[in-house]
Design a protein around this motif. Structure first.
Motif, short mmCIF file in Angstrom:
data_model
loop_
_atom_site.label_atom_id
_atom_site.label_comp_id
_atom_site.label_asym_id
_atom_site.label_seq_id
_atom_site.Cartn_x
_atom_site.Cartn_y
_atom_site.Cartn_z
N TYR A 150 0.85 -1.18 0.00
CA TYR A 150 0.00 0.00 0.00
C TYR A 150 0.89 1.23 0.00
CZ TYR A 150 1.22 0.01 4.94
OH TYR A 150 1.91 0.01 6.12
N HIS A 151 0.28 2.39 -0.19
CA HIS A 151 0.97 3.66 -0.16
C HIS A 151 0.47 4.46 1.03
CE1 HIS A 151 2.53 2.83 -4.17
NE2 HIS A 151 1.31 2.51 -4.53
N LEU A 152 1.25 5.45 1.44
CA LEU A 152 0.80 6.29 2.56
C LEU A 152 -0.49 7.02 2.22
CD1 LEU A 152 4.20 7.77 3.77
CD2 LEU A 152 2.79 6.08 4.92
N ALA A 153 -0.69 7.28 0.93
CA ALA A 153 -1.93 7.96 0.53
C ALA A 153 -3.15 7.09 0.76
CB ALA A 153 -1.84 8.36 -0.94
N ASP A 154 -2.95 5.79 0.89
CA ASP A 154 -4.08 4.90 1.13
C ASP A 154 -4.52 4.89 2.59
OD1 ASP A 154 -2.51 2.49 -1.08
OD2 ASP A 154 -3.89 4.15 -1.52
N LEU A 155 -3.71 5.44 3.47
CA LEU A 155 -3.97 5.37 4.91
C LEU A 155 -4.81 6.55 5.38
CD1 LEU A 155 -0.38 4.44 6.14
CD2 LEU A 155 -2.29 2.89 5.74
N PRO A 156 -5.48 6.40 6.51
CA PRO A 156 -6.13 7.56 7.13
C PRO A 156 -5.10 8.62 7.44
CG PRO A 156 -6.86 5.51 8.14
CD PRO A 156 -5.72 5.16 7.24
N GLU A 157 -5.53 9.86 7.49
CA GLU A 157 -4.59 10.97 7.64
C GLU A 157 -3.75 10.84 8.91
OE1 GLU A 157 -4.59 15.85 8.04
OE2 GLU A 157 -6.39 14.78 7.38
N TRP A 158 -4.39 10.42 10.01
CA TRP A 158 -3.64 10.36 11.26
C TRP A 158 -2.56 9.29 11.21
CZ3 TRP A 158 -3.46 6.09 14.48
CH2 TRP A 158 -4.40 5.08 14.23
N LYS A 159 -2.83 8.20 10.49
CA LYS A 159 -1.80 7.18 10.36
C LYS A 159 -0.66 7.64 9.46
CE LYS A 159 -4.22 2.85 11.30
NZ LYS A 159 -4.47 1.48 10.81
N ALA A 160 -1.02 8.31 8.38
CA ALA A 160 0.00 8.82 7.48
C ALA A 160 0.87 9.86 8.18
CB ALA A 160 -0.66 9.41 6.23
N ARG A 161 0.24 10.71 8.99
CA ARG A 161 0.98 11.74 9.72
C ARG A 161 1.93 11.10 10.74
NH1 ARG A 161 0.28 17.06 10.12
NH2 ARG A 161 -1.60 16.90 8.87
N LYS A 162 1.43 10.06 11.40
CA LYS A 162 2.27 9.38 12.39
C LYS A 162 3.46 8.70 11.72
CE LYS A 162 1.59 6.48 16.49
NZ LYS A 162 0.60 5.65 17.22
N ALA A 163 3.21 8.11 10.55
CA ALA A 163 4.31 7.47 9.81
C ALA A 163 5.32 8.51 9.37
CB ALA A 163 3.75 6.71 8.61
N ALA A 164 4.84 9.68 8.96
CA ALA A 164 5.76 10.74 8.55
C ALA A 164 6.61 11.21 9.72
CB ALA A 164 4.96 11.91 7.96
N PHE A 165 6.00 11.33 10.90
CA PHE A 165 6.76 11.74 12.09
C PHE A 165 7.83 10.71 12.42
CE2 PHE A 165 7.74 13.50 16.14
CZ PHE A 165 7.84 12.44 17.02
N TYR A 166 7.45 9.43 12.41
CA TYR A 166 8.43 8.38 12.71
C TYR A 166 9.54 8.37 11.66
CZ TYR A 166 5.39 6.36 16.30
OH TYR A 166 4.65 6.15 17.43
N GLY A 167 9.18 8.63 10.39
CA GLY A 167 10.19 8.67 9.35
C GLY A 167 11.19 9.79 9.57
N ASP A 168 10.67 10.98 9.93
CA ASP A 168 11.57 12.09 10.22
C ASP A 168 12.45 11.78 11.43
OD1 ASP A 168 10.57 13.51 8.12
OD2 ASP A 168 9.17 14.70 9.32
N LEU A 169 11.88 11.08 12.41
CA LEU A 169 12.64 10.73 13.61
C LEU A 169 13.78 9.77 13.25
CD1 LEU A 169 12.35 11.45 16.65
CD2 LEU A 169 11.17 9.25 16.94
N CYS A 170 13.46 8.76 12.41
CA CYS A 170 14.49 7.80 11.99
C CYS A 170 15.57 8.49 11.15
CB CYS A 170 13.85 6.66 11.19
SG CYS A 170 12.85 5.52 12.18
N ASP A 171 15.14 9.42 10.27
CA ASP A 171 16.12 10.14 9.45
C ASP A 171 17.03 11.00 10.32
OD1 ASP A 171 13.87 10.72 6.62
OD2 ASP A 171 15.19 9.02 7.12
N ALA A 172 16.44 11.60 11.35
CA ALA A 172 17.25 12.41 12.26
C ALA A 172 18.28 11.55 12.99
CB ALA A 172 16.34 13.13 13.26
N PHE A 173 17.86 10.34 13.37
CA PHE A 173 18.81 9.43 14.03
C PHE A 173 19.92 9.03 13.07
CE2 PHE A 173 20.30 5.15 14.96
CZ PHE A 173 20.73 5.30 16.27
N ARG A 174 19.56 8.74 11.82
CA ARG A 174 20.58 8.35 10.84
C ARG A 174 21.60 9.46 10.63
NH1 ARG A 174 17.91 7.05 5.45
NH2 ARG A 174 20.02 6.35 4.91
#
Length: 735
Positions: free
Chosen positions: A92-116
């Motif tokens: 699936y794509h993030l666009a397929d998810l409810p907004e709150w799930k997509a937003r949460k995934a984006a936050f976690y992605g930014d967090l992981c990128d910051a750690f990297r």
């Protein structure tokens, strides 16, 4: 003698198998490549000599692949230069998810990128609790600042999302890396869970009873049926109070309408407007998941079965005594189910008194690859349960039982792509529940008071044991309900066609992918053991497994143990892993015929040890006669069905080997010199239900079910015990 051939439904036509263009087909040791397929059969070319071709009809090819001793095997991807990895992937794509799930995934992605980024600048950083304890708050503030600066992100900011714990972050980061730094991996993967129903059984029954009234030629509205329900509750409650019964609780209108909406839509339309109108309305239009072929897509899920709710739907609950109801409330039963999306047929249905695990998921997956007609017969079904085959794609949720490496590897090994969709409402759970609701009153006659009361009257002291006995009976009833009723009932999702007919039509048109060979299935799903090699080969279950190759391996590994696989349904041979990582098949020296299960061998061994003196030598003919006694009585068939039995582990095997095969010596002379009786066909006995695990010794509390040797007290209802496994009351099928 009531044998399989005389009790089962007429033999169905053989399946039509589909062979891919990259497949290697091996028949009696000869290797072929696929050349052509038409309506009559397959044309195969010899490997190395493409001009040498042979033709096999579909019937001939099915006979070569199936049976107790298959002569053919198919490796679908043998000639592909790079085999598909079949690793789990996001579908699936993030666009397929409810907004709150997509937003949460984006936050976690930014967090992981910051750690990297921080890790690249400072190699001392790591994923340990101590480091993440001070680092995560800093990274969270950095991400929050990033989100504040990006005006293109409307809605709640990063501060509204809870910072993950160090342990949770490690899991998120591992998923992120595993899926190639795709943020889809970080979408909310929390399971919906098995929410325990808060509706009392008497309320569930009366609500469903009135919901059925909506399916009437009079075409009442939902509102009018709801008003009738409220009026009935108001009139009945005073009388129930006088009798000491709990009062009915009026449901909210929306709650009641959800029950009505949960009824099978094809059945409702047929009842309200007639079968012709239902056929016209539910003619397939290609909406939803687009699948055409059987085995193109499978879906698997597990959840806890709420017995009292199901019994209320079956209108059995109110007929039970308080003691019986208490036993049911104690019952813990989990179900793992696998459905073919194109035909709606259920290919795997594994019940367990233990929570879902990799082992139960593997057993449900294995069921999809075998003919389950013997299981249906043991449950009392009349229709065959022969739908089987490897799925092209298998969709599961993100539960631990499906993400376990053992399950993921098995899915890959059978050539199936494993897909994890985004977490959310389980799709199969309401589907299966609707199956049971649609069974109507036909399901009721299979439950009698004796189903539960027999074990309660015996005075069982172990609540879990009593619950498990109830579970094994429920397992058998539901198997018969699925095979005889559900598979033969018009389905709305099939335009009014029955699942069984959809399978026959689809398999005849498109063909089926061949199942893994017996050897491959043993390697993938077999019990995992570690064994040394001795002069007599490898010892398992008191049997010696010997071959020239295994002795050559012994010269390499010496006294070290090697990895083995044992098929619990067939002890004729085991698979042993060679030092180069490949497998070899090792037959038994005793001459035990193919098809003898662990349950038959254990029970026969116990009987032999009881009948023969210490250190007696027992030949093949004696062992086969003991096994045939179990087969002819029906006990073997019931044990092999594994109704709600625990998974057999290496610990069970070790415990068995400590208890059995110590006082009797097996005569392992050349089998040809011992002309004993051949195996009898599996028969269905009058006592169809029992627990296969009762044959096994308790290992750290794994033993479930009552002691089969225990004599029922005088207060119990008359019950004939016909075998050493234990038995259950006869099931009455009056409809």
């Amino acid at each position: 003698m009531n044998i399989l051939a005389s009790t089962a439904a007429p033999t169905p036509r053989p399946p039509r198998y589909r062979i891919g263009r990259f497949a290697l087909v091996t028949i009696d040791g000869t290797r072929y490549r696929w050349a052509d397929t038409d309506r009559n059969g397959h044309t195969l070319a010899h490997v190395g000599d493409p001009d040498a071709r042979e033709f096999f009809t579909h019937e001939e090819f099915a006979a070569l692949l199936d049976g107790d001793s298959p002569r053919a095997s198919v490796d679908q991807f043998h000639f592909v230069e790079a085999r598909p990895l079949n690793e789990p992937r996001a579908a699936y794509h993030l666009a397929d998810l409810p907004e709150w799930k997509a937003r949460k995934a984006a936050f976690y992605g930014d967090l992981c990128d910051a750690f990297r980024a921080r890790e690249a600048d400072d190699p001392r950083l790591n994923l340990g609790d101590k480091c993440l304890g001070w680092l995560l708050p800093e990274l969270g503030k950095a991400v929050e600042r990033l989100w504040t600066e990006k005006k293109s992100r409307p809605g709640p900011g990063a501060a509204s999302i809870t910072l993950p714990s160090p342990r949770h972050f490690r899991r998120l980061y591992a998923l992120y890396v595993e899926l190639g730094y795709s943020r889809v991996a970080l979408a909310d993967r929390c399971r919906g869970g098995n929410r325990v129903s808060t509706v009392e059984p008497h309320d569930a029954e009366v609500r469903l009873r009135f919901a059925y009234r909506y399916a009437s030629p009079l075409r009442p509205t939902k509102a009018s049926v709801y008003r009738d329900l409220l009026a009935y509750i108001e009139a009945e409650n005073p009388g129930r109070a006088a009798e000491g019964l709990p009062a009915y609780t009026p449901p909210a209108r929306r709650t009641f309408e959800k029950i009505v909406d949960g009824l099978d839509p094809f059945w409702v339309e047929a009842k309200r407007r007639g079968a012709a109108a239902a056929q016209a309305r539910f003619r397939m239009d290609g909406r939803g998941v687009e699948v055409e072929r059987p085995l193109e897509r499978g879906e698997m899920d597990d959840w806890e079965v709420h017995l009292q709710t199901l019994l209320a739907y079956a209108r059995v609950w109110d007929t039970m005594t308080p003691e019986e109801q208490a036993a049911v409330r104690r019952t813990r039963l989990w179900m793992t189910c696998c459905v073919d999306v194109a035909t709606k047929c259920i290919l795997g249905l594994r019940f367990s008194a233990e929570p879902p695990s990799a082992a139960t998921s593997l057993e449900a997956l294995e069921m999809t690859l075998v003919d389950k007609t013997d299981i249906a017969l043991a449950a009392g079904a009349e229709s065959p349960w022969n739908q089987r085959g490897p799925f092209e794609t298998l969709v599961t949720d993100n539960g631990a039982a499906f993400k376990a490496w053992q399950f993921r590897n098995a899915v890959s090994d059978i050539g199936t792509e494993h897909v994890f969709p985004p977490a959310g409402e389980a799709k199969l759970r309401p589907f299966i529940e609707s199956v049971f609701r649609s069974l109507d009153r036909r399901f009721l006659s299979w439950f009698t008071g004796r189903t539960f009361s027999n074990f309660i009257e015996k005075g069982e002291y172990d609540a879990e044991a009593t619950a498990t006995v109830c579970a094994d009976q429920l397992n058998a009833h539901l198997v018969r309900a699925v095979v005889d009723i559900y598979h033969n009932t018009p389905h709305a999702g099939l335009g009014g066609e029955t699942p069984r007919n959809a399978w026959l039509r689809g398999s005849g048109k498109h063909g089926l992918l061949p199942c893994p060979s017996t050897e491959d299935r043993r390697k993938i799903f077999g019990i995992r053991l570690q064994r040394p090699i001795g002069d007599q080969g490898i010892r398992v279950f008191g049997l010696s497994y010997q071959s020239e190759e295994i002795q050559r391996i012994r010269k390499v590994v010496g006294k070290a143990e090697i990895e083995c696989r044992v098929d619990r349904h067939d002890l004729w041979a085991i698979s042993a892993k060679r030092p180069d990582g490949k497998w070899t098949t090792v037959p038994n020296r005793f001459g035990l015929p193919a098809g003898v299960s662990i349950w038959e061998w254990v029970a026969a061994s116990r009987a032999i040890e009881e009948q023969h003196a210490r250190n007696a030598s027992v030949g093949r003919a004696v062992a086969v006669r003991a096994i045939n006694a179990l087969r002819e009585s029906g006990d073997a068939l019931a044990a092999r069905a594994e109704f709600a039995s625990a998974t057999i582990s290496d610990r069970h095997v070790a415990a068995l080997e400590r208890q059995l095969w110590r006082n009797v010596r097996l005569d392992e002379a050349e089998p040809a010199a011992m002309d004993g009786a051949e195996l009898s066909p599996l028969a269905k006995g009058p006592e169809a239900i029992m627990q296969g695990i009762q044959l096994l010794p308790g290992v750290e509390g794994d033993l479930v079910g009552p002691d089969p040797s225990e004599t029922p007290p005088a207060s119990a209802a008359p019950r004939e015990v016909t075998d050493q496994f234990g038995s259950a009351d006869d099931i009455s099928f009056d409809d």
